[in-house]
Structures are given as C-alpha cells and as structure tokens.
Design a protein around this motif. Structure first.
Motif, PDB file in Angstrom:
ATOM      1  N   SER A 278      30.973  19.953  36.654  1.00 12.50           N
ATOM      2  CA  SER A 278      29.690  20.651  36.790  1.00 12.50           C
ATOM      3  C   SER A 278      29.914  21.945  37.553  1.00 12.50           C
ATOM      4  CB  SER A 278      28.684  19.768  37.538  1.00 12.50           C
ATOM      5  OG  SER A 278      27.468  20.459  37.754  1.00 12.50           O
ATOM      6  N   ASP A 279      29.631  23.061  36.910  1.00 11.39           N
ATOM      7  CA  ASP A 279      29.813  24.394  37.504  1.00 11.39           C
ATOM      8  C   ASP A 279      31.203  24.550  38.119  1.00 11.39           C
ATOM      9  OD1 ASP A 279      27.372  25.303  36.702  1.00 11.39           O
ATOM     10  OD2 ASP A 279      26.367  24.996  38.607  1.00 11.39           O
ATOM     11  N   PHE A 280      32.208  24.209  37.329  1.00  3.59           N
ATOM     12  CA  PHE A 280      33.611  24.336  37.741  1.00  3.59           C
ATOM     13  C   PHE A 280      33.999  25.815  37.590  1.00  3.59           C
ATOM     14  CE2 PHE A 280      38.162  24.210  37.194  1.00  3.59           C
ATOM     15  CZ  PHE A 280      38.593  23.119  37.940  1.00  3.59           C
ATOM     16  N   PRO A 281      34.300  26.524  38.703  1.00  2.00           N
ATOM     17  CA  PRO A 281      34.490  27.978  38.627  1.00  2.00           C
ATOM     18  C   PRO A 281      35.887  28.382  38.155  1.00  2.00           C
ATOM     19  CG  PRO A 281      34.663  27.248  40.899  1.00  2.00           C
ATOM     20  CD  PRO A 281      34.353  26.020  40.088  1.00  2.00           C
ATOM     21  N   VAL A 282      35.957  29.272  37.175  1.00  2.00           N
ATOM     22  CA  VAL A 282      37.221  29.809  36.666  1.00  2.00           C
ATOM     23  C   VAL A 282      37.043  31.287  36.345  1.00  2.00           C
ATOM     24  CG1 VAL A 282      38.034  27.623  35.706  1.00  2.00           C
ATOM     25  CG2 VAL A 282      36.676  29.169  34.279  1.00  2.00           C
ATOM     26  N   THR A 283      38.170  31.980  36.225  1.00  2.00           N
ATOM     27  CA  THR A 283      38.189  33.382  35.806  1.00  2.00           C
ATOM     28  C   THR A 283      39.011  33.490  34.527  1.00  2.00           C
ATOM     29  OG1 THR A 283      38.057  34.163  38.095  1.00  2.00           O
ATOM     30  CG2 THR A 283      38.857  35.733  36.458  1.00  2.00           C
ATOM     31  N   VAL A 284      38.536  34.267  33.570  1.00  2.00           N
ATOM     32  CA  VAL A 284      39.297  34.473  32.332  1.00  2.00           C
ATOM     33  C   VAL A 284      40.497  35.359  32.663  1.00  2.00           C
ATOM     34  CG1 VAL A 284      39.272  35.337  29.970  1.00  2.00           C
ATOM     35  CG2 VAL A 284      37.219  34.270  30.926  1.00  2.00           C
ATOM     36  N   ALA A 285      41.693  34.758  32.629  1.00  2.00           N
ATOM     37  CA  ALA A 285      42.910  35.497  32.972  1.00  2.00           C
ATOM     38  C   ALA A 285      43.574  36.106  31.745  1.00  2.00           C
ATOM     39  CB  ALA A 285      43.886  34.588  33.708  1.00  2.00           C
ATOM     40  N   VAL A 286      43.548  35.388  30.619  1.00  2.00           N
ATOM     41  CA  VAL A 286      44.034  35.932  29.336  1.00  2.00           C
ATOM     42  C   VAL A 286      42.962  35.647  28.296  1.00  2.00           C
ATOM     43  CG1 VAL A 286      45.830  35.887  27.577  1.00  2.00           C
ATOM     44  CG2 VAL A 286      46.435  35.470  29.967  1.00  2.00           C
ATOM     45  N   ASP A 287      42.441  36.700  27.665  1.00  2.00           N
ATOM     46  CA  ASP A 287      41.378  36.493  26.683  1.00  2.00           C
ATOM     47  C   ASP A 287      41.961  36.391  25.272  1.00  2.00           C
ATOM     48  OD1 ASP A 287      41.870  39.118  25.790  1.00  2.00           O
ATOM     49  OD2 ASP A 287      40.227  39.967  26.971  1.00  2.00           O
ATOM     50  N   ALA A 288      41.086  36.226  24.300  1.00  2.00           N
ATOM     51  CA  ALA A 288      41.509  35.990  22.919  1.00  2.00           C
ATOM     52  C   ALA A 288      42.233  37.185  22.304  1.00  2.00           C
ATOM     53  CB  ALA A 288      40.292  35.624  22.066  1.00  2.00           C
ATOM     54  N   GLU A 289      42.105  38.352  22.925  1.00  2.00           N
ATOM     55  CA  GLU A 289      42.810  39.536  22.457  1.00  2.00           C
ATOM     56  C   GLU A 289      44.166  39.703  23.131  1.00  2.00           C
ATOM     57  OE1 GLU A 289      40.196  42.801  23.042  1.00  2.00           O
ATOM     58  OE2 GLU A 289      38.738  42.136  21.539  1.00  2.00           O
ATOM     59  N   GLY A 290      44.515  38.765  24.029  1.00  2.00           N
ATOM     60  CA  GLY A 290      45.785  38.852  24.733  1.00  2.00           C
ATOM     61  C   GLY A 290      45.753  39.765  25.936  1.00  2.00           C
ATOM     62  N   GLN A 291      44.555  40.193  26.342  1.00  2.00           N
ATOM     63  CA  GLN A 291      44.426  41.041  27.526  1.00  2.00           C
ATOM     64  C   GLN A 291      44.649  40.168  28.765  1.00  2.00           C
ATOM     65  OE1 GLN A 291      43.697  44.585  27.432  1.00  2.00           O
ATOM     66  NE2 GLN A 291      44.406  44.086  25.373  1.00  2.00           N
ATOM     67  N   ASN A 292      45.648  40.524  29.571  1.00  2.00           N
ATOM     68  CA  ASN A 292      46.085  39.699  30.692  1.00  2.00           C
ATOM     69  C   ASN A 292      45.677  40.337  32.018  1.00  2.00           C
ATOM     70  OD1 ASN A 292      47.521  38.223  32.627  1.00  2.00           O
ATOM     71  ND2 ASN A 292      49.267  37.907  31.279  1.00  2.00           N
ATOM     72  N   VAL A 293      44.779  39.681  32.736  1.00  2.00           N
ATOM     73  CA  VAL A 293      44.245  40.251  33.974  1.00  2.00           C
ATOM     74  C   VAL A 293      45.336  40.388  35.040  1.00  2.00           C
ATOM     75  CG1 VAL A 293      43.551  38.074  35.057  1.00  2.00           C
ATOM     76  CG2 VAL A 293      42.254  40.149  35.542  1.00  2.00           C
ATOM     77  N   HIS A 294      46.363  39.544  34.979  1.00  2.00           N
ATOM     78  CA  HIS A 294      47.427  39.632  35.971  1.00  2.00           C
ATOM     79  C   HIS A 294      48.286  40.883  35.780  1.00  2.00           C
ATOM     80  CE1 HIS A 294      46.624  35.237  36.583  1.00  2.00           C
ATOM     81  NE2 HIS A 294      46.814  35.623  37.815  1.00  2.00           N
ATOM     82  N   GLN A 295      48.251  41.452  34.599  1.00  2.00           N
ATOM     83  CA  GLN A 295      48.951  42.705  34.356  1.00  2.00           C
ATOM     84  C   GLN A 295      48.025  43.905  34.543  1.00  2.00           C
ATOM     85  OE1 GLN A 295      50.541  42.368  30.398  1.00  2.00           O
ATOM     86  NE2 GLN A 295      52.024  40.786  30.953  1.00  2.00           N
ATOM     87  N   LEU A 296      46.774  43.761  34.149  1.00  2.00           N
ATOM     88  CA  LEU A 296      45.852  44.896  34.145  1.00  2.00           C
ATOM     89  C   LEU A 296      45.198  45.153  35.501  1.00  2.00           C
ATOM     90  CD1 LEU A 296      44.147  44.167  30.704  1.00  2.00           C
ATOM     91  CD2 LEU A 296      45.968  45.813  31.203  1.00  2.00           C
ATOM     92  N   ALA A 297      44.753  44.105  36.192  1.00  2.00           N
ATOM     93  CA  ALA A 297      44.032  44.291  37.452  1.00  2.00           C
ATOM     94  C   ALA A 297      44.879  44.955  38.540  1.00  2.00           C
ATOM     95  CB  ALA A 297      43.466  42.959  37.934  1.00  2.00           C
ATOM     96  N   PRO A 298      46.140  44.531  38.761  1.00  2.00           N
ATOM     97  CA  PRO A 298      46.938  45.223  39.775  1.00  2.00           C
ATOM     98  C   PRO A 298      47.133  46.706  39.492  1.00  2.00           C
ATOM     99  CG  PRO A 298      47.913  43.100  39.271  1.00  2.00           C
ATOM    100  CD  PRO A 298      46.828  43.336  38.251  1.00  2.00           C
ATOM    101  N   LEU A 299      47.212  47.086  38.217  1.00  2.00           N
ATOM    102  CA  LEU A 299      47.361  48.502  37.879  1.00  2.00           C
ATOM    103  C   LEU A 299      46.143  49.295  38.318  1.00  2.00           C
ATOM    104  CD1 LEU A 299      48.912  48.263  34.292  1.00  2.00           C
ATOM    105  CD2 LEU A 299      50.087  48.704  36.450  1.00  2.00           C
ATOM    106  N   VAL A 300      44.961  48.714  38.109  1.00  2.00           N
ATOM    107  CA  VAL A 300      43.717  49.374  38.528  1.00  2.00           C
ATOM    108  C   VAL A 300      43.696  49.547  40.039  1.00  2.00           C
ATOM    109  CG1 VAL A 300      41.209  49.145  38.634  1.00  2.00           C
ATOM    110  CG2 VAL A 300      42.434  48.525  36.535  1.00  2.00           C
ATOM    111  N   TRP A 301      44.053  48.495  40.757  1.00  2.96           N
ATOM    112  CA  TRP A 301      44.024  48.551  42.219  1.00  2.96           C
ATOM    113  C   TRP A 301      45.125  49.449  42.773  1.00  2.96           C
ATOM    114  CZ3 TRP A 301      40.660  47.252  45.904  1.00  2.96           C
ATOM    115  CH2 TRP A 301      39.556  46.502  45.505  1.00  2.96           C
ATOM    116  N   ARG A 302      46.291  49.467  42.120  1.00  5.49           N
ATOM    117  CA  ARG A 302      47.374  50.331  42.583  1.00  5.49           C
ATOM    118  C   ARG A 302      46.947  51.794  42.528  1.00  5.49           C
ATOM    119  NH1 ARG A 302      52.645  49.099  39.413  1.00  5.49           N
ATOM    120  NH2 ARG A 302      51.891  47.035  39.994  1.00  5.49           N
TER     121      ARG A 302
END
Length: 314
Positions: A278-302
């Motif tokens: 019930s309301d188990f919290p998660v973040t989409v890390a890799v979506d159906a298009e192969g966009q990977n937040v672990h590669q993209l988010a650090p670049l934005v913050w850097r």
C-alpha cells in the motif's frame, strides 16, 4: 587507510570508518595539516560529481571523508578504501576484562516522530490492473506509489528460475503481467506482517533481466543502477526499472500489508513471496525508452554545481 603494511592499511581504513562525522566543523575552521586538506579536497571533488543520494543527483554524494595513515617505504605504499552507508549504523563498547558490555536500549521517545505522508505529486499505481501501456507512460524520475500484489525474488530464486527454464520445467508462479521486487525479507517478529524488507542491489540481477522480461515481467524494483545490458533489455521490452528506498528496510516494510510464499519455500528468505503493498514509494530509474536516471540526473547536477558554485568552501 594509507601506508603501513597492506593488512595494517585495511585496519586503518576500518578504524577511520568508525570516527564521527565532522566535515562541517573542519571546513568551517580550515585544515591544519596535509591530511585534513586531503580530506576536504576529496570531499569537494566527489560531491562535485553531482551523483547525490541513491545516485539520483544532488549536492550530497558523500557526508565525510576519513583518512588514517602510517609510515611505510615509498616503493610500496598501500591504500585501502572502505565505503560506508549514508545511513551509518554502529555501536561502540569497550571490553576491559571485568565482564560483558551492556548496551542500553535507545529511548524511542527521544527519536523524531516519523509521520510519512505521500507527496501529492506522486502517481498511484494499481499493480493488479497494470498494463504495458501504463508502464510505457512512466518517465525516468517519476515518483510512483505502488498498490496491490507484487512478487519478490533475488539471486538464488533467479538462478533456480534459469535452471528450470533450461530444463523446460514449469515455474511455480507466472511472471506475466507482474512486477518483481528484488528483496530477501527478514522473518517477522510478533505482529509484523514481514520483517525489514529493503531492496537489494539490482545490478546482481542484470544477467537474468532479459530472461525475466521474456517471461512477461512488466517492471522490476530494486536499488542502485542497472548496467548497459539490462538497460537495453528494459528498453527493448518497453519495461521499467523502479528504485525503492535503500537504507530504510524497516520503514519500507511498513508499506507491506500482506506476505505469503508462492514458490521455492526451501530457499527461506530467498523464496518467491507475494507481497500486498500500500503506497509503496519508488522512483522510475529506467523508463520504457531506456532513459536511465542514474546517468542523466548526475549530469544535470554536475552542470548546476559548476554553474552556480554550490559547493564553494564555507
């Protein structure tokens, strides 16, 4: 740990790991020796990478850097590094020969009250009616609240599934249209539905990802990043990888309202469970298009850190 023999160097690193966090006061007063200057240099350069907590981007990739050194010959200088979880947990005691050391239980009334409420921007997902079309709509970085039934499985279960499929045997449970959680839950105590049930590192399941997606799996839940092969398999299958909160296994388990073994009972905590969440919290890390937040988010913050000078010395 730097210097000494190789064995002593590792011991130094372990001792350093136990020291209290004091990077804030150290930066405020400034370094007094080369070791303190090196600590600050490493701290600032690592945080400038923008990796952030859970690898999702941010200012705080590490909380402190500790260094202990010992003399050694310059021709053979060992260096040992031991990482610690940001949710650092350890107890200190002294054995002086007078008897056992007793650790006083913490007073829970001194702890902050945790009254978690889901963010209104999070998307509620019904796992029992989930379809590939819904999964395809998720974008990397989206926050989801999972509700309904999901299966579990990690190293041992995946290895047995692979062996059974190789022999042409029928699996104990169908993964078609389901979501799997990479977890080995601890046995419940008292009235608990399940004990601590935090996510395990998803990278270990990368070699099984394509096999599981071929069984009709819609999404996977774990922690940490996925490798290139797993990310590509997720993209090709139009699936998704969801990241749960690491380092908070007890709190994560509070979202689990039901639990039963549905396969491989002999594996104990590595069996396949079916969780009701019930309301188990998660973040989409890799979506159906192969966009990977672990590669993209650090670049934005850097880029943000470099542009706005967010990590300038205090």
């Amino acid at each position: 740990g730097i210097g000494g023999t190789a064995e002593h160097c590792v011991l130094l690193a372990k001792q350093a790991l136990m020291e209290p966090i004091d990077m804030g006061p150290l930066k405020a007063r400034g370094p007094r020796n080369d070791i303190e200057a090196l600590r600050i240099e490493i701290f600032d350069k690592v945080n400038a990478l923008g990796i952030g907590a859970q690898g999702l981007g941010g200012l705080s990739t590490i909380l402190d850097v500790k260094i202990k050194d010992a003399p050694c010959h310059a021709a053979g200088k060992p260096v040992a590094m031991i990482p610690n979880c940001a949710a650092t947990r350890h107890a200190h005691f002294t054995l002086d020969g007078s008897g056992p050391a007793y650790l006083e239980a913490p007073k829970l009334d001194e702890w902050p009250k945790v009254d978690w409420k889901p963010d209104t921007a999070a998307i509620r997902v019904d796992l029992d009616t989930l379809t590939p079309e819904v999964v395809a709509q998720w974008k990397h970085g989206d926050r989801l609240l999972l509700n309904g039934k999901m299966l579990t499985g990690r190293d041992a279960a995946h290895k047995r599934i692979a062996d059974m499929l190789a022999r042409g045997e029928e699996l104990p449970v169908s993964f078609r249209g389901r979501v799997i959680y990479y977890v080995g839950p601890v046995d419940p105590v008292g009235e608990e539905v399940v004990g601590p049930a935090g996510p395990t590192t998803a990278t270990r399941m990368d070699k099984f990802t394509r096999m599981m997606l071929d069984q009709g799996l819609l999404a996977m839940v774990g922690k940490a990043e996925r490798g290139p092969a797993a990310t590509e398999a997720i993209r090709e299958a139009k699936s998704a990888y969801l990241m749960a909160v690491g380092g908070a296994a007890y709190l994560v388990a509070r979202a689990i309202k039901g639990s039963k073994v549905v396969g491989f009972e002999d594996l104990g905590m590595e069996a396949i469970y079916e969780f009701e969440v019930s309301d188990f919290p998660v973040t989409v890390a890799v979506d159906a298009e192969g966009q990977n937040v672990h590669q993209l988010a650090p670049l934005v913050w850097r880029e943000k850190i470099a542009r706005e000078g967010l990590l300038q010395p205090v």
